[in-house]
Design a protein around this motif. Structure first.
Motif: not given
Length: 211
Positions: A165-193
């Motif tokens: 969980g620390c290798v990407t410190a200072g960078l970003g983490e990508r999640i590639f969509p799958r049909s039926g996948l639900l993601l929940i995260f803190p609203s303050w977390l910056l993200h893009a698509v």
């Protein structure tokens, strides 16, 4: 001499993943409802670059399928939320105010970096991954940015922490969509698509929960 060591993760940022890929009837019903809505209204523009986005009244028009999706979201959030009370942290069934909107992304469509001020939890449910199926190669990933910014890389960007969980410190983490996948995260977390690079339609539902 061998000494015992322990690694603790301080100030963690949660990302909850729920798999509803087996709920085919739910996915089909949401798919039909969203396409019908897109045919009936022009959509709005916020962080989206291209594509179609509904107003944030998704749960008002999504019918039984929308209610079923919200029930899953509500239960998942109940399991990860606590309230400070007289006896310390307590788990309570909170009356969330929910707003949600549907998204349809075609080739080249994506979303600029943003967060969701005024909410506590936010998330995204992938109704149709548009052929991405959780793999790289067709774009469309949601990318979450380290809330500390580039600070963890300031000393030497080539040196990494060999800790899960620390290798990407200072960078970003990508999640590639799958049909039926639900993601929940803190609203303050910056993200893009990232721009979708497939040749179909990527359909999702995004939401905010506030009190």
């Amino acid at each position: 001499m061998t000494a015992h060591s322990e690694i603790r993760h301080l100030f963690a940022t949660p990302l909850v993943q729920v798999d509803l890929a087996g709920q085919r009837a739910l996915l089909d019903a949401l798919h039909a409802a969203i396409l019908d809505r897109a045919a009936a209204e022009p959509g709005v523009r916020h962080s989206n670059r291209g594509g179609w986005q509904s107003r944030d009244d998704f749960f008002d028009w999504a019918g039984i399928a929308g209610k079923a999706l919200y029930a899953v979201i509500d239960e998942a959030v109940h399991n990860i939320t606590m309230v400070s009370g007289a006896n310390g942290l307590e788990r309570q069934r909170l009356a969330w105010k929910a707003n949600a909107w549907a998204n349809i992304n075609g080739p080249g469509d994506g979303n600029d970096m943003h967060c969701h001020p005024g909410a506590f939890w936010s998330g995204c449910f992938y109704v149709d991954d548009g052929g991405i199926a959780g793999a790289e190669g067709r774009g469309g990933a949601i990318e979450f940015y380290d809330p500390r910014g580039p600070l963890p890389m300031a000393y030497n960007p080539l040196v990494k922490m060999a800790i899960k969980g620390c290798v990407t410190a200072g960078l970003g983490e990508r999640i590639f969509p799958r049909s039926g996948l639900l993601l929940i995260f803190p609203s303050w977390l910056l993200h893009a698509v990232q721009a979708y690079e497939g040749d179909s339609k990527r359909i999702s539902v995004a939401f905010n929960l506030s009190l």
